[in-house]
Scaffold this active site. Structure first.
Site, PDB file in Angstrom:
ATOM      1  N   VAL A 201       0.623  -1.265  -0.255  1.00 57.63           N
ATOM      2  CA  VAL A 201       0.198  -0.380   0.143  1.00 57.63           C
ATOM      3  C   VAL A 201       0.640   1.637   0.046  1.00 57.63           C
ATOM      4  O   VAL A 201       0.622   1.894  -0.538  1.00 57.63           O
ATOM      5  CB  VAL A 201      -0.963  -0.038   1.372  1.00 57.63           C
ATOM      6  N   GLU A 202       2.525   1.262   0.849  1.00 61.80           N
ATOM      7  CA  GLU A 202       2.792   2.872   0.905  1.00 61.80           C
ATOM      8  C   GLU A 202       3.719   2.208  -0.457  1.00 61.80           C
ATOM      9  O   GLU A 202       3.285   3.927  -1.151  1.00 61.80           O
ATOM     10  CB  GLU A 202       3.905   2.223   2.072  1.00 61.80           C
ATOM     11  N   SER A 203       4.159   1.839  -0.735  1.00 62.80           N
ATOM     12  CA  SER A 203       5.009   2.056  -2.777  1.00 62.80           C
ATOM     13  C   SER A 203       4.519   1.081  -3.541  1.00 62.80           C
ATOM     14  O   SER A 203       5.626   1.333  -4.543  1.00 62.80           O
ATOM     15  CB  SER A 203       6.635   1.551  -2.294  1.00 62.80           C
TER      16      SER A 203
END
Length: 527
Positions: A201-203
């Site tokens: 989800v972050e990267s």
């Protein structure tokens, strides 16, 4: 035809013997051109792979064919034309390498997935099938995160199957490079292994991802939090992009957050919004339930989307085929490590390891430049099985051959500011590249690495005047003397001094590619 051949073979009467044919006379010019072209093609291929040393050796061999021809390269019109064609091709390749900069320019970042979380709309009303699949994914599995099959989570699954399908599929496949090691690190620290999908989800599992908030790497650390958990960030490296070191830092940070809130959902919310923001929400609304805080609007919209997106990613990743994803993942990176001391061009490391430059950079995403740090040792990852050869090759390469970047020996009265003006860069960048402070007084005779930006190199290439014009205008610039060292090539010297082989040959009449150590060459710099 077979019968006729058989008749000839047995000398039957009535069949004429095949007249003997004299072997074709070899064209010596065509033979030389073919040999030179093979070296030229090999040099081009090596240059495209980032193997500049091998490329220069091949280019030298190509020119040697012509320069060593009887009477010289200009003795025969076809040979002269081929020589000019080869020289022009090499010149163009040299200019391309020069225009790419000294290797000090940082690779451009990629957008971070987290930037779009706040703007995502729900994926629509969850279907009964989505509910059934999610229940199966949870059945019989440990659920330390307390994943709840509510509307928020199920709508995120619909989003992954719909609007974000291609993005999610590529992120899931890319995660195969890193997930095994992430799970190992998390398991060793007692952290739920499913939290590995925070990085999705972050990267989207991109080591070069950079957000609008200047968070970077797989785990999207902002500079201050990265330093707080031991991630080095300087002119040479940014360990937020190191999969190994950033994963260890993420595990430590998640542990701190869980110990603070005793709840993984609040820990995840804090990872996104900051622990202070979540603590104020918990105190202000009198509840420690993430879903209640979310529905009351106590948290930012991005955070309200963030936690259910992680839960949904975990559920889909448990059974990707059931949700219509192939489940095929990229293989984990396998590598050896080599200790490299001081500034060393990654193109040289790639050559020593028999690796493609791009592959080497993928293995070492924390290196911001195309070189290892100038003032310390760095462990470089090379393809598995190549570590021993790479170490021996680098050990046998003298320090002056390890970096093709521009260097400068400090003269009387020179300062960081005067050097920055001379080379079109900044005093801060020169100081950082050499592990120094701008306040330090430069001692005469100190050799510095000069980080010339790629754009400055392109400008130099565009404005560089031919030697003949400089001579005609009486504006050759400042003469330099360079003593040839063992292992030097024309292309290496030309690259180091931001010029071309043709200019070197014009400035030094009779200069061939077979350089003799100890010979002094004359060069000119534009004032």
């Amino acid at each position: 035809m077979a019968a006729l051949a058989a008749g000839c073979a047995h000398g039957k009467p009535g069949v004429a013997a095949k007249p003997s044919v004299a072997p074709p006379v070899e064209d010596p010019v065509a033979r030389l051109v073919a040999i030179a072209d093979r070296h030229l093609a090999a040099g081009m291929a090596e240059s495209q792979a980032g193997h500049l040393r091998r490329a220069r050796e091949e280019f030298d061999l190509a020119l040697d064919v012509y320069l060593g021809a009887p009477g010289g390269a200009l003795a025969e019109p076809r040979l002269a034309a081929a020589y000019r064609r080869t020289l022009e091709a090499v010149q163009l390749q040299e200019l391309e390498v020069l225009a790419a900069g000294d290797g000090f320019s940082e690779a451009p970042p990629e957008p971070a997935a987290i930037d779009d979380v706040a703007d995502l709309a729900p994926g629509g009303l969850p279907s009964a099938e989505a509910q059934r699949l999610a229940e199966e994914a949870l059945r019989g599995e440990a659920n330390p995160l307390g994943i709840t099959l509510n509307y928020e989570v199920l709508s995120c699954i619909e989003l992954y199957q719909g609007e974000l399908r291609d993005w999610f599929a590529s992120a899931l496949a890319r995660g195969g490079r890193y997930l095994p090691r992430i799970r190992e690190v998390f398991a060793a620290r007692g952290i739920p292994q499913d939290l590995a999908y925070v990085a999705l989800v972050e990267s989207a599992f991109k080591t070069g991802a950079l957000s609008r908030a200047k968070a970077k790497g797989l785990w999207q650390f902002i500079p201050g939090t990265g330093r707080r958990f031991g991630l080095r960030q300087d002119w040479w490296v940014d360990e937020r992009s190191s999969p190994e070191k950033a994963t260890v830092a993420a595990a430590e940070y998640l542990t701190v957050l869980y110990e603070m809130f005793k709840d993984w959902n609040l820990a995840l919310a804090s990872y996104n919004a900051g622990e202070g923001r979540v603590l104020r929400a918990v105190d202000g609304y009198g509840t420690g339930d993430f879903w209640e805080l979310s529905r009351m609007g106590a948290l930012p919209r991005e955070t309200r989307n963030y936690v259910p997106m992680i839960h949904a990613a975990i559920l889909v990743a448990r059974a990707p085929e059931a949700y219509g994803f192939s489940g095929a993942q990229e293989a984990p990176f396998r590598f050896d490590t080599v200790a490299v001391h001081g500034a060393t061009d990654l193109r040289l490391v790639a050559e020593c390891a028999g690796s493609d430059l791009q592959d080497l950079r993928q293995l070492n995403p924390e290196l911001r430049r195309m070189a290892t740090p100038a003032n310390r040792s760095h462990s470089v990852r090379v393809p598995t099985g190549t570590g021993k050869d790479a170490s021996e090759c680098l050990r046998s390469t003298p320090p002056e051959k390890r970096v093709a970047f521009r260097t400068h020996v400090v003269g009387r009265g020179q300062t960081f500011s005067s050097l920055a003006k001379q080379y079109g860069t900044s005093a801060r960048e020169i100081a950082e590249a050499n592990g120094l402070r701008t306040s330090k007084r430069l001692a005469r005779g100190t050799e510095l690495i000069i980080p010339v930006r790629a754009e400055a190199r392109r400008t130099a290439v565009r404005t560089s005047a031919p030697a003949e014009r400089l001579a005609a205008e009486g504006a050759r610039g400042t003469p330099l003397r360079y003593r040839v060292r063992r292992g030097d090539t024309l292309f290496g010297i030309a690259s180091r001094f931001n010029t071309t082989v043709l200019q070197l040959q014009q400035w030094n009449k009779g200069l061939s590619s077979r350089l003799v150590p100890g010979r002094t060459l004359t060069l000119y710099t534009l004032d």
